[in-house]
Design a protein around this motif. Structure first.
Motif, mmCIF file in Angstrom:
data_model
loop_
_atom_site.group_PDB
_atom_site.id
_atom_site.type_symbol
_atom_site.label_atom_id
_atom_site.label_comp_id
_atom_site.label_asym_id
_atom_site.label_seq_id
_atom_site.Cartn_x
_atom_site.Cartn_y
_atom_site.Cartn_z
ATOM 1 N N VAL A 348 -25.621 3.402 -113.557
ATOM 2 C CA VAL A 348 -25.246 1.999 -113.725
ATOM 3 C C VAL A 348 -25.189 1.694 -115.215
ATOM 4 C CG1 VAL A 348 -25.873 -0.402 -113.256
ATOM 5 C CG2 VAL A 348 -26.358 1.355 -111.548
ATOM 6 N N GLY A 349 -24.063 1.126 -115.653
ATOM 7 C CA GLY A 349 -23.913 0.758 -117.062
ATOM 8 C C GLY A 349 -23.483 -0.682 -117.181
ATOM 9 N N GLY A 350 -23.666 -1.266 -118.354
ATOM 10 C CA GLY A 350 -23.292 -2.663 -118.560
ATOM 11 C C GLY A 350 -24.538 -3.527 -118.570
ATOM 12 N N GLY A 351 -24.662 -4.360 -119.572
ATOM 13 C CA GLY A 351 -25.864 -5.164 -119.756
ATOM 14 C C GLY A 351 -26.220 -5.998 -118.534
ATOM 15 N N ASP A 352 -25.231 -6.715 -117.989
ATOM 16 C CA ASP A 352 -25.511 -7.603 -116.866
ATOM 17 C C ASP A 352 -25.779 -6.827 -115.579
ATOM 18 O OD1 ASP A 352 -25.100 -10.419 -117.937
ATOM 19 O OD2 ASP A 352 -23.296 -9.411 -118.623
ATOM 20 N N SER A 353 -25.070 -5.727 -115.386
ATOM 21 C CA SER A 353 -25.282 -4.921 -114.182
ATOM 22 C C SER A 353 -26.684 -4.327 -114.175
ATOM 23 C CB SER A 353 -24.260 -3.787 -114.116
ATOM 24 O OG SER A 353 -22.968 -4.266 -114.390
ATOM 25 N N VAL A 354 -27.105 -3.809 -115.328
ATOM 26 C CA VAL A 354 -28.444 -3.231 -115.431
ATOM 27 C C VAL A 354 -29.496 -4.322 -115.208
ATOM 28 C CG1 VAL A 354 -30.093 -2.164 -117.029
ATOM 29 C CG2 VAL A 354 -27.752 -1.282 -116.879
ATOM 30 N N ALA A 355 -29.249 -5.499 -115.777
ATOM 31 C CA ALA A 355 -30.176 -6.622 -115.592
ATOM 32 C C ALA A 355 -30.274 -6.981 -114.109
ATOM 33 C CB ALA A 355 -29.717 -7.831 -116.409
ATOM 34 N N ALA A 356 -29.136 -6.971 -113.411
ATOM 35 C CA ALA A 356 -29.126 -7.310 -111.980
ATOM 36 C C ALA A 356 -29.964 -6.304 -111.196
ATOM 37 C CB ALA A 356 -27.691 -7.347 -111.460
#
Ligand code: ADP
Ligand code: MG
Length: 394
Positions: A348-356
């Motif tokens: 999983v990559g991407g700031g918001d995706s990882v945060a989710a």
């Protein structure tokens, strides 16, 4: 593109300049609010200590734009790192010049020194060779463990490698290894899930993945542009009118390859993107004119989850809906659960995706959460990251 790592170089007693990503959030009282990025480099630091290296850390924090900003000094980071290591971490207020040189020279084997925020120097982001040379002069070996800034050709991420033998730290190695496995040698089926706000942010990723993946599942705000390309009216949804043509071309390219490019079949809509607004699930052919798409619907989520369940490799970037607002988090949660449950390799990559994923308590069940938002995207676009390219080939 296999790179040398800290394991491939003699570090005994050497002064080692380590580029880390300590760009952590701070509280109003200037304390570290989340130390994930500091903890992420502890394995590399432990190894360097074990080797008796004298460790000089360099990082940026925030966007001081080449000027000294008191609130962006790295002292709180040094304190937190000291706590995590259980020892004192010396911090200096400069990166080059006598103060930094003396502190570096005074290091005993295993000791740690933290330099000041490197973006206080305008030369950093300009990748000024003289600044890079002076930074390099502090050490005998350069280690890059800052994957999050590897897509930047700055003095401390790329420039210094012209003056010192340059190798990857463990965090950098892990990022490169997982992302390369997705792009270069995935076990199939390889499934990509792409969402998030805009198509325009992810065009390069879609184009690069199109020729590699077995299925591409589209959701989030960008899904609307694909729906529009298929002729559906999307009401007042987030839509990039100027990208509808491109979305149509991508759909056609996927069809020509016989590749599954899936777009939502049902969606959750509301008149406003708020928790209070009345919402309903509708088919994509019945989106009301005054409504906006805020999440993928349950039928779409179930279909995507089934594709993910059959995957041997999954790469996911971009939430399926406005997950920050709880009533619109269901689609993202269903996908996160499916990725977590997938027995294959999952990235999983991407700031918001990882945060989710973290917010949903599923982080432990993902093979790799990329720490670099922009860097992981550029990697998935198939671009060469300057901070990676600068390292010695294995
Ligand atoms: P990442 O940081 O994982 O790469 P992006 O930054 O591209 O992801 O996108 C995340 C943002 O996309 C979130 O703030 C989310 O609210 C927004 N988003 C997702 N779906 C929609 C939608 N249907 N409409 C508007 N915004 C959306
Ligand atoms: Mg984002």
């Amino acid at each position: 593109m296999v790179k040398k790592t800290v394991r491939d170089i003699d570090l005994r007693g050497k002064r080692v300049l380590v580029r880390v990503d300590f760009n952590v959030p701070l509280t109003a009282a200037s304390e570290v609010a989340d130390d994930t990025r500091i903890r992420a480099v502890l394995p590399t630091l432990a190894y360097l200590k074990e080797q008796g290296a004298r460790i000089i850390l360099v990082s940026h924090l925030g966007r001081p734009k080449g000027k000294v900003k008191e609130e962006l000094r790295l002292d709180p980071v040094a304190r937190r790192l000291g706590k995590l290591l259980g020892e004192k971490v010396t911090k200096v207020d400069t990166c080059i010049g006598p103060e930094a040189e003396q502190a570096a020279a005074a290091l005993a084997p295993g000791q740690v020194l933290l330099l000041e925020n490197v973006r206080f120097y305008p030369e950093e982001e300009k990748n000024d060779p003289d600044f890079a040379r002076r930074l390099a002069a502090l050490a005998e070996v350069y280690v890059n463990d800052a994957f999050g800034t590897a897509h930047r050709a700055h003095a401390s991420t790329a420039g210094v490698a012209a003056y010192l033998p340059a190798v990857a730290g463990f965090l950098m190695e892990k990022e490169i290894t997982f992302l390369r496995r997705v792009l270069e040698s995935p076990e199939r089926p390889l499934v990509a899930v792409l969402g998030g706000a805009k198509v325009s942010d992810k065009i390069g990723v879609i184009q690069n993945l199109l020729g590699r993946v077995d299925s591409l599942l589209i959701g989030g705000g960008m899904g609307n542009t694909f729906l529009a390309a298929k002729g559906y009216a999307v009401g007042r949804s987030l839509l990039e009118e100027d990208k509808i043509g491109l979305a149509g071309e991508l759909l056609a390219a996927a069809a020509a390859r016989g590749m599954a490019l899936l777009v939502p079949e049902d969606v959750v809509v509301a008149k406003e993107a708020t928790a209070e607004a009345p919402r309903q699930t509708v088919g994509v052919d019945e989106i009301p004119a005054e409504a906006m798409v805020c999440d993928i619907g349950p039928a779409t989520a179930a279909k995507y989850a089934a594709v993910i369940a059959g995957a041997r490799t999954v790469v996911w970037n971009g939430p399926m809906g406005i997950f920050e607002i709880e009533p619109f988090a269901a689609g993202t949660r269903r996908i996160a659960e499916a990725v977590a449950a997938c027995p294959g390799l999952t990235v999983v990559g991407g700031g918001d995706s990882v945060a989710a994923v973290e917010q949903m308590g599923l982080a432990e069940r993902i093979s790799h959460l990329s720490t670099g938002g922009g860097a992981s995207l550029e990697f998935l676009e198939g671009r060469t990251l300057p901070g990676v390219a600068a390292l010695l080939d294995a």
